[in-house]
Design an enzyme around this catalytic site. Structure first.
Site, short mmCIF file in Angstrom:
data_model
loop_
_atom_site.label_atom_id
_atom_site.label_comp_id
_atom_site.label_asym_id
_atom_site.label_seq_id
_atom_site.Cartn_x
_atom_site.Cartn_y
_atom_site.Cartn_z
N TYR A 282 -5.37 -8.41 6.93
CA TYR A 282 -4.29 -8.41 5.94
C TYR A 282 -4.00 -6.98 5.54
CZ TYR A 282 -1.77 -9.35 1.56
OH TYR A 282 -0.84 -9.41 0.55
N ASP B 263 -6.72 0.87 7.57
CA ASP B 263 -6.41 0.31 6.26
C ASP B 263 -7.73 0.16 5.51
OD1 ASP B 263 -5.83 -1.12 4.04
OD2 ASP B 263 -4.80 -2.78 5.06
N LYS C 170 -6.95 -0.45 -4.39
CA LYS C 170 -8.07 -1.08 -5.11
C LYS C 170 -8.93 -0.05 -5.87
CE LYS C 170 -7.59 -5.37 -2.77
NZ LYS C 170 -7.12 -5.60 -1.41
C1 LIG Z 1 -5.66 -5.82 -0.93
C2 LIG Z 1 -5.32 -5.28 0.39
C3 LIG Z 1 -4.03 -4.82 0.70
C4 LIG Z 1 -2.87 -4.99 -0.25
O1 LIG Z 1 -3.03 -4.30 -1.42
P1 LIG Z 1 -2.15 -4.77 -2.71
O2 LIG Z 1 -2.49 -3.73 -3.73
O3 LIG Z 1 -2.62 -6.14 -3.05
O4 LIG Z 1 -0.74 -4.74 -2.29
C5 LIG Z 1 -3.82 -4.22 1.90
N1 LIG Z 1 -4.81 -4.08 2.79
C6 LIG Z 1 -6.06 -4.52 2.55
C7 LIG Z 1 -7.12 -4.32 3.57
C8 LIG Z 1 -6.35 -5.15 1.34
O5 LIG Z 1 -7.57 -5.63 1.14
#
Ligand SMILES: *Cc1c(COP(=O)(O)O)cnc(C)c1O
Length: 429
Positions: free
Chosen positions: A142, A237, A265
């Protein structure tokens, strides 16, 4: 849970599904979501005055625990000096320098407001740099909810059974190629066909969004080699893994350097803040220096910067990470011991401060193996843990997190709740 239920009913009258992010609705585990009013350290307090040990931690950010005093104080002090100016402040440079200390590969940094924005912008940048159309992502990873990335995505989409969203044009999705995680052979085949049109490989270097799934030895290095050979940008990511699988992220832990890194995060200490960055020669394609446009009214605002600076400073100057990680190792060891003693078909996976209990006895190394988990048993276990006061991520396909605020007492409570909640009858024992 009387008040939580009432509040959820009122919320549903005006908020879609009663929530502002789908997994919060508890659809996959049943029942109604808990409404919280406060959090301190490792604990959350519900509107019904029930106390929970929190292993969700706002889905990762709260690595120092809730309401960690130095973070709260830095935010309050920033607030008194004005919320946002839409003009440069020194705090942006300070936080960017701190990030660069943890992630030396991020030679230039751009702040945005969410992980979604970071990944979406990194993809645009890669297309701008290479002049190519395609990207490669992995099944079950994701990267936020941008159109190009909402194809076979994990996390909420997976939990709700819609990894491909309505509203994403197939004309757009066709430029997103998919491969199974940990499968270098598929990646090689794809590159043999269309490699010269692939702008970027984007990957969660340790997957958190189908439950915690580590990379097989050589997988990340293999992606690095393939990307370099084809002039494709490698995007890590690390929105979830940054400061979590290791203080310096997965790139440090596995010794593979990406071209672009996305953070979110933890980097915002609980406020909306994210960043992307990487090699200067690529980042300088961004406006105002280069031709790739990306902007944000509240990007780098002083309040979010203050939260990020105080969080990263605490991580840098004290052993918070080690404490959070050892708490995770402690409870994971306790779970594994009990699982082995009872011969149950369960697997615990942990990397650093992230962990998942899979209701499956096969090793989980990609989406297909994650989906062999018994989600019915998971939801029974989930409800039982919740009733005992342990707040876990409400889906089989998510990571749980630990913080430096979790104590040995929390660990003992967790383990005893775990043992009581795993009803042996549902395993036919
Ligand atoms: C949480 C997350 C996102 C998205 O971040 P948001 O602040 O919720 O838009 C993207 N990539 C990874 C790996 C994530 O865990």
């Amino acid at each position: 849970m009387v008040l939580s239920e009432q509040m959820f009913q009122s919320a549903r009258r005006i908020l879609v599904g009663g929530v502002n992010s789908p997994v919060r609705a508890f659809k996959s585990v049943g029942g109604t979501p808990v409404f919280f009013k406060e959090g301190y350290g490792s604990r959350l307090v519900s509107v019904d005055d029930h106390e929970f040990i929190d292993y969700v931690l706002s889905w990762g950010p709260m690595i120092l625990g809730h309401a960690f005093p130095p973070v709260v104080e830095s935010i309050v002090s920033a607030v008194h000096r004005g919320l946002s100016f839409g003009a440069p402040t020194e705090a942006e440079t300070i936080l960017a320098d701190l990030i660069h200390e943890f992630f030396p590969s991020m030679e230039r940094v751009r702040f945005v407001n969410s992980g979604t924005e970071a990944c979406m912008s990194a993809i645009r940048l890669a297309r701008g740099v290479t002049g190519r159309r395609r990207i490669l992502k992995f099944e079950g990873c994701y990267h936020g909810h941008a159109d190009a990335l909402l194809v076979k995505a994990g996390s909420g989409g997976l939990t709700l059974g819609c990894p491909d969203s309505a509203g994403v044009l197939s004309e757009w999705a066709q430029w997103t190629s998919i491969a199974p995680y940990n499968d270098l052979e598929s990646v090689r085949k794809l590159f043999a066909n269309v490699g010269d049109d692939i702008a970027a490989i984007i990957v969660e270097p340790v997957v958190g969004n189908m439950g915690v799934v580590p990379p097989n030895p050589g997988f990340l290095q293999g992606l690095r080699d393939i990307a370099s050979a084809h002039g494709t940008l490698l995007i890590f990511d690390e929105v979830m893994t940054g400061f979590r699988v290791a203080l310096k992220g997965a790139q440090h832990k596995y010794g593979v350097v990406p071209d672009i890194t996305c953070l979110g995060k933890v980097v915002g200490g609980g406020l909306p803040c994210a960043a992307y960055g990487g090699r200067a020669e690529f980042m300088e394609y961004l406006a105002p220096v280069g031709p790739v446009y990306q902007a944000g009214t509240l990007s780098g605002n002083p309040v979010a910067m203050a939260a990020g600076i105080s969080t990263l400073t605490a991580l840098k100057t004290s052993n918070h990470f080690e404490r959070a990680e050892s708490h995770a190792s402690h409870i994971v060891a306790g779970m594994r011991q009990w699982i082995t003693a009872h011969g149950l078909p369960l697997t615990v996976s942990q990397v650093g401060t992230m962990w998942t209990l899979f209701f499956s006895d096969t090793t989980v190394f990609n989406l297909a193996t994650a989906q062999r988990s018994d989600t019915r048993r998971f939801s029974l276990y989930y409800r039982a843990m919740l009733d005992r006061g342990v707040y876990l991520a409400p889906s089989q396909f998510e990571s749980n997190f630990t913080s430096s605020a979790h104590t040995l007492t929390d660990a003992d409570f967790f383990i005893s709740s775990f043992e009581k909640s795993l009803d042996l009858e549902i395993f036919g024992k």
